[in-house]
Write an enzyme that holds these catalytic residues in place. Sequence first.
Site, PDB file in Angstrom:
ATOM      1  CG  HIS A  88      -2.002   1.021   1.144  1.00 21.91           C
ATOM      2  ND1 HIS A  88      -1.771   2.347   1.440  1.00 21.91           N
ATOM      3  CD2 HIS A  88      -3.289   0.931   0.762  1.00 21.91           C
ATOM      4  CE1 HIS A  88      -2.900   3.024   1.245  1.00 21.91           C
ATOM      5  NE2 HIS A  88      -3.833   2.183   0.829  1.00 21.91           N
ATOM      6  CD  GLU A 144      -5.324   2.149  -2.971  1.00 23.89           C
ATOM      7  OE1 GLU A 144      -6.526   2.192  -2.655  1.00 23.89           O
ATOM      8  OE2 GLU A 144      -4.407   2.157  -2.133  1.00 23.89           O
TER       9      GLU A 144
HETATM   10  P1  13P Z   1      -9.665   6.381   0.575  1.00 25.98           P
HETATM   11  O1  13P Z   1     -10.807   5.576   0.024  1.00 25.98           O
HETATM   12  O2  13P Z   1      -9.878   6.875   1.959  1.00 25.98           O
HETATM   13  O3  13P Z   1      -9.221   7.436  -0.392  1.00 25.98           O
HETATM   14  O4  13P Z   1      -8.427   5.369   0.699  1.00 25.98           O
HETATM   15  C1  13P Z   1      -8.047   4.675  -0.415  1.00 25.98           C
HETATM   16  C2  13P Z   1      -7.076   3.658   0.003  1.00 25.98           C
HETATM   17  O5  13P Z   1      -5.945   3.955   0.332  1.00 25.98           O
HETATM   18  C3  13P Z   1      -7.557   2.261   0.075  1.00 25.98           C
HETATM   19  O6  13P Z   1      -6.508   1.377   0.238  1.00 25.98           O
END
Ligand code: 13P
Length: 222
Positions: A88, A144
């Site tokens: 992550h 992400e």
């Molecule tokens: P948010 O949905 O709070 O933007 O976080 C995304 C995330 O990092 C999920 O792993």
Amino acid sequence: MKKFVVANWKANKNIKETREFLVEFNNQILPENVVVIFCPSLPLLKAFEGVPYFLGAQDVSAFPTGPHTGEVAASQVAEMVDYALIGHSERRTEFKESDEVIVAKIGQAFACNIMPIVCVSNLNQVQILADAGFKADDLLLAYEPLDAISTGKVGKAEDVKEVLAFIKEVQTILPDVPVLYGGSVNSKNAAVYAKSSEIWGVLVGNASREPEELFKIIQAYA
Ligand code: 13P
């Protein structure tokens, strides 16, 4: 085709709050085509005993069991979870996790029959996975973009276009790998991601902590 909704609670909630969440959430009837995966902090896993959802860890150690104080080896959580988030961006940034460490963590998870959900924010990170020999069947990817995490600035047509363009590039590196999207997904924008067949699902942070909000995101796939 099954879609994935992954709830990344990050370092939030205690046991009491988790039980309260589940009492409310368990009342909902979920669409059968959605695989719901909760990724709470490890101490909260016991509150999920007996619930009909998949569970994931938010990380696993790059090491096997042994003298690694503070670490949790993949084999130690393998009895409790089917999935693990790995790499992550918060771990890459706050804990300076290198690509080498991330590859080792994926290897540990894989060896313990835990399906890694590897978070990436650029194609170089995908290339590193391919170079390490991982194949499409070995993992799920979660794209992400760094500027989309917890900013609320997503959900417009051009954002989805960018996600689809990224996924297309990913497929040239790791053909057929499933790719989820993560970053500020909520009940208002979930439908735009849900209607793209190329996006296998969503990885949700903040919005996954409220039962009603998470339920509405899942319903976008009904
Ligand atoms: P948010 O949905 O709070 O933007 O976080 C995304 C995330 O990092 C999920 O792993």
